[in-house]
Structures are given as structure tokens and as C-alpha cells.
Design a protein around this motif. Sequence first.
Motif, PDB file in Angstrom:
ATOM      1  N   SER A   1      67.888  64.378 135.662  1.00 40.41           N
ATOM      2  CA  SER A   1      68.581  65.244 135.988  1.00 40.41           C
ATOM      3  C   SER A   1      67.929  66.481 136.564  1.00 40.41           C
ATOM      4  O   SER A   1      66.759  66.623 136.104  1.00 40.41           O
ATOM      5  CB  SER A   1      69.558  65.833 135.090  1.00 40.41           C
ATOM      6  N   CYS A   2      68.241  67.152 137.601  1.00 40.89           N
ATOM      7  CA  CYS A   2      67.560  68.411 138.079  1.00 40.89           C
ATOM      8  C   CYS A   2      67.818  69.697 137.577  1.00 40.89           C
ATOM      9  O   CYS A   2      69.055  69.764 136.927  1.00 40.89           O
ATOM     10  CB  CYS A   2      67.863  68.568 139.599  1.00 40.89           C
ATOM     11  N   GLN A   3      67.079  70.254 137.094  1.00 44.24           N
ATOM     12  CA  GLN A   3      67.107  71.830 136.657  1.00 44.24           C
ATOM     13  C   GLN A   3      67.103  72.883 137.349  1.00 44.24           C
ATOM     14  O   GLN A   3      68.153  73.111 138.157  1.00 44.24           O
ATOM     15  CB  GLN A   3      65.809  71.888 135.559  1.00 44.24           C
ATOM     16  N   ASP A   4      66.185  73.742 137.590  1.00 44.60           N
ATOM     17  CA  ASP A   4      66.285  75.054 138.292  1.00 44.60           C
ATOM     18  C   ASP A   4      64.812  75.117 139.215  1.00 44.60           C
ATOM     19  O   ASP A   4      64.740  74.106 139.919  1.00 44.60           O
ATOM     20  CB  ASP A   4      66.364  76.232 137.352  1.00 44.60           C
ATOM     21  N   LYS A   5      63.972  75.854 139.072  1.00 50.88           N
ATOM     22  CA  LYS A   5      62.817  76.230 139.883  1.00 50.88           C
ATOM     23  C   LYS A   5      61.651  75.203 139.485  1.00 50.88           C
ATOM     24  O   LYS A   5      61.244  74.806 138.478  1.00 50.88           O
ATOM     25  CB  LYS A   5      62.524  77.555 139.868  1.00 50.88           C
ATOM     26  N   SER A   6      60.462  74.929 140.466  1.00 53.70           N
ATOM     27  CA  SER A   6      59.551  74.228 140.304  1.00 53.70           C
ATOM     28  C   SER A   6      58.509  75.051 139.845  1.00 53.70           C
ATOM     29  O   SER A   6      57.962  76.126 140.450  1.00 53.70           O
ATOM     30  CB  SER A   6      59.040  73.705 141.589  1.00 53.70           C
ATOM     31  N   SER A   7      57.906  74.703 138.686  1.00 55.41           N
ATOM     32  CA  SER A   7      56.894  75.519 138.039  1.00 55.41           C
ATOM     33  C   SER A   7      55.492  74.521 137.374  1.00 55.41           C
ATOM     34  O   SER A   7      55.719  74.001 136.492  1.00 55.41           O
ATOM     35  CB  SER A   7      57.138  76.207 136.641  1.00 55.41           C
ATOM     36  N   LEU A   8      54.617  74.369 138.467  1.00 62.14           N
ATOM     37  CA  LEU A   8      53.707  73.258 138.161  1.00 62.14           C
ATOM     38  C   LEU A   8      53.009  73.710 137.318  1.00 62.14           C
ATOM     39  O   LEU A   8      52.618  72.680 136.136  1.00 62.14           O
ATOM     40  CB  LEU A   8      53.065  72.984 139.590  1.00 62.14           C
ATOM     41  N   GLU A   9      52.571  74.801 136.933  1.00 57.69           N
ATOM     42  CA  GLU A   9      51.756  75.260 135.731  1.00 57.69           C
ATOM     43  C   GLU A   9      52.251  74.845 134.404  1.00 57.69           C
ATOM     44  O   GLU A   9      51.550  74.545 133.634  1.00 57.69           O
ATOM     45  CB  GLU A   9      51.649  76.924 135.891  1.00 57.69           C
ATOM     46  N   VAL A  10      53.604  75.006 134.318  1.00 61.27           N
ATOM     47  CA  VAL A  10      54.209  74.661 132.957  1.00 61.27           C
ATOM     48  C   VAL A  10      54.120  73.317 133.097  1.00 61.27           C
ATOM     49  O   VAL A  10      53.888  72.855 131.871  1.00 61.27           O
ATOM     50  CB  VAL A  10      55.775  74.954 133.124  1.00 61.27           C
TER      51      VAL A  10
ATOM     52  N   PRO B   1      55.736  83.528 138.802  1.00 62.11           N
ATOM     53  CA  PRO B   1      55.029  83.088 137.966  1.00 62.11           C
ATOM     54  C   PRO B   1      54.946  81.411 137.683  1.00 62.11           C
ATOM     55  O   PRO B   1      56.038  81.068 137.988  1.00 62.11           O
ATOM     56  CB  PRO B   1      55.245  83.758 136.669  1.00 62.11           C
ATOM     57  N   TYR B   2      53.904  80.847 137.401  1.00 59.88           N
ATOM     58  CA  TYR B   2      53.632  79.491 137.052  1.00 59.88           C
ATOM     59  C   TYR B   2      54.169  78.469 138.341  1.00 59.88           C
ATOM     60  O   TYR B   2      53.973  77.412 137.919  1.00 59.88           O
ATOM     61  CB  TYR B   2      54.873  79.090 135.874  1.00 59.88           C
ATOM     62  N   SER B   3      54.186  79.080 139.386  1.00 59.59           N
ATOM     63  CA  SER B   3      54.418  78.219 140.728  1.00 59.59           C
ATOM     64  C   SER B   3      53.002  77.805 141.184  1.00 59.59           C
ATOM     65  O   SER B   3      52.032  78.329 140.836  1.00 59.59           O
ATOM     66  CB  SER B   3      55.361  78.839 141.585  1.00 59.59           C
ATOM     67  N   LEU B   4      53.022  76.582 142.042  1.00 60.98           N
ATOM     68  CA  LEU B   4      51.899  76.358 142.476  1.00 60.98           C
ATOM     69  C   LEU B   4      51.557  77.478 143.433  1.00 60.98           C
ATOM     70  O   LEU B   4      49.978  77.582 143.605  1.00 60.98           O
ATOM     71  CB  LEU B   4      52.245  74.956 143.375  1.00 60.98           C
TER      72      LEU B   4
END
Length: 436
Positions: A92-101, A134-137
Motif C-alpha cells: 500500500s502507498c503511504q505518504d512522502k518519498s524519503s530515500l534517506e530513510v 529533510p530525508y529526501s533525495l
Amino acid sequence: MPTVVLLDSSLSMARLAIPKSDPNRPIELSSTGEELELRHLAAHGISHLVEQIETNCKLEQVALLQYSSHCELTSPFSRDMDMLRSKLLSLSCQDKSSLEVGIKGFVGVVQEEWGLGIPVTLIIVTDGGLGYGPYSLYNIIHANPTELRLPIPFPVNVSVACINPDSEENPENLEKIQDSYKTLFYKLGLTEKQTSFHKIEGPLSLEATENMFAEISSLHYNQWVGDLVVGDQMTSKIQVCPPPKSFSRALDFSVVTRELSKVVSVKGFMSQADLSSPPVFSRHLILPHSLGKENKDEDSKVPNVCLFLHGGLKVENMCALVEIGENWYGFVYPWSDNKKKSALMLSILEPGTQNVPWIGCLNRLGPATDLNETINSPFPIKSDRKPSYSSSPVVWIKQTGIQSDIQKVLRHARKLPEKTPQFYKELNRLKRAAVC
């Protein structure tokens, strides 16, 4: 080599693969009967990749992670591919994309399960969104503060599967995505040989997604099949798992490269006690190569060199020296887990002939019958070189060490001529250490 599939589960993955504004294209449906979304294409592609791994690399351990603003371990490391496929149905899809996480979660899972010495393959499946904040590509590539410890502390090969249409309407966006991931690879301390970026050719569809994941599969999970040769007449097809890699290492003024041969040729046999445990480049499992389910009965009736070699080496407690390339050697030996399971293993040394010092030059080994029968074992070979630990070398780590040695010379100098031998001894010792 373990594999981690890192899946982007941000809200943008819930977009329709075929926009409503394109009425001319037929609507494709997912396996659940819903209109095709990007997450359905991702699940379909991962399922195709898992099928290739199951066929070509049966011993591969695969884990599935999905990331958004937090990272979740959906499926732990396992060889049970059916369990992983079942997890794909409930994505399922959640919220924003945080590639660092996601990368932090990947590093944590690998360190906990495998440590820092095992090479890992990372497959990032995303729609290419850079994200914001924060935490985004976007945050990582623009040199903003990050919590990532760079570079990644263990060997890793990374492939990015970008589920984004490669069309004339969207060329600039896709180029921007690719450049962003190249910058990420550089910050992670990865070379071009360790990374790859894959995109869907043409409009988004199930078939196009399969083709993209087939590229990734051919890059990382090709089956390695060769010939195991013993003597002039004994040979059989073998499969080596995981597939061995060619050797490449940069030295001070040159780059050493070696290509692996498709023939594993046995050159001789020796006791496992004499070989002991030398440092190796990689370790692999040797399996008889099957021609397929249709010829399973025929395979069982044909004599196989693998079984013959495994049985003989296990009974005699010996190993076989094999040549796997130009000036490149390895050892084949039986391995057992002290239970009912036993296997034939291949340990590949680094290229060269002097990689096992106590055995000597590998291409100068001869038959045991040429040795004097009164000698139990010719190994370890005695070296003419004087070991460093027997010469009490001078080591200056701190400034106080140099000062104490100079003061010792000065003390002897004050008591000349009575301390003349000691004075010259300490002075020459100090001079040799300074010249070195």
C-alpha cells in the motif's frame, strides 16, 4: 550475495499508469482487477525478478523493504520466494518519498543480518520522484545536512528501476532523475561498475516493466555454467552459486584484471590439513548442472564428476587444486555442517601463484611420489626471508619514543670511553631506524 529490494511506497506510486487523458490506449488491469497503478507495475516487476532469481540463483537470500517517511521490513532475508510474492499483493502507498530513510533502513538490516564483509545487491524500485524536505533525495544531492554515514560501510552493487515513462513528453524529467541518482551514487562512494540506472522504454505497461526488470536480472543473476574437468576423459557440466565475478583491483600504478574461464580444471590433490585456511577472493557452491525438468530422469542416470569428486575428497580428507583462469587458481573441497547435509565448495584465490605462502609457488607443485618417503609432509615451506618479529624493529609512534632513544645515546656518550661499544650500538640502531 544477498539481495535487498527497496521499494518506494510514497503516495506518488498510486498514480495511474495510463492517465485518463489518453482515451486511445486500452486500459490494463492489475492482478487484483484494479486499474493499473505504478505500484502494480512495481509489484509485477519485482515478481518477475524474483522468478529469475529462483531459477538461476536458488541459494540467493532476498529481503523486501518499503520506504516512505519511515522504513518497514516487509519480508526478511529468506529463500522462500512464495512468501515474498504473497507480501507483494498487500503493498500500500503511504505518504512522502524519503530515500534517506530507506537507505538507513537498508544499511541497518544488512549490518544486523550479514555484518560488514558480505557484498550485497540493492535494487531500488521507484517512480523517480526526488521528494522535498529533510530525508529526501533532493536534500541529499544538494549537500544539505544528512544523517547518513557516507560512504556505505560494506560492498554493495546498486541498480535503480525507474517506473517513469520514457516518452517525448517527458525527456527532461527523466534525464534530471538519472543525473540525481548519479550524484547519489557518488556520495555513497560507489563507482560506475557498481551502479546502474534502468528505465522503461516507451509507454508504461506490464510488458515494458518486465523488460526493464529482465535487464536487471541479466546484470546480477545470470546463471554461471561451466565444465569441471578431471584428467583427460572425466568432465561434466556444473553450476556455480553465487555466480563468480571477474577480478579487478587498482594498484598504485596499474589495474590488475582477470577474466574467469568457463573450465574448472583439476591440477592435483593435497591434504586439507596442509592447505589449512588461506585468504580467498570468494567462495561458491558447486552443483551438477541440470538440463531441465523434462530431462530429470536422464540426468539421474548419467555419471557425474561432482558426486565422484565429492565422495573421494570427503573420504580421504583432501582437496583439489583447480585452475580457473590465466595464472588464477582455487581449491575444491567437501564441506559439511556436521549433520546430514554435505556439499562441494569452490574457494577462489586472488590471481597469482604466491597467495598461500606455506605451500609455495602453486605452478611449481609436483607429484608426491617425487618426495623422499621419510618426510611426512613437505609443508609448510621454509622461507629464506627473516621474519620481522625476530629482528626487534624500532617503532616510533609517539614523540616520547624518539626522545627516549636519543637520551639513551647521550647517556652512553657522557660515559665514554668506557661505554664505547654500547654507544655505537645504540647510535647505529638509531641511524637505521631514521633511514627507514
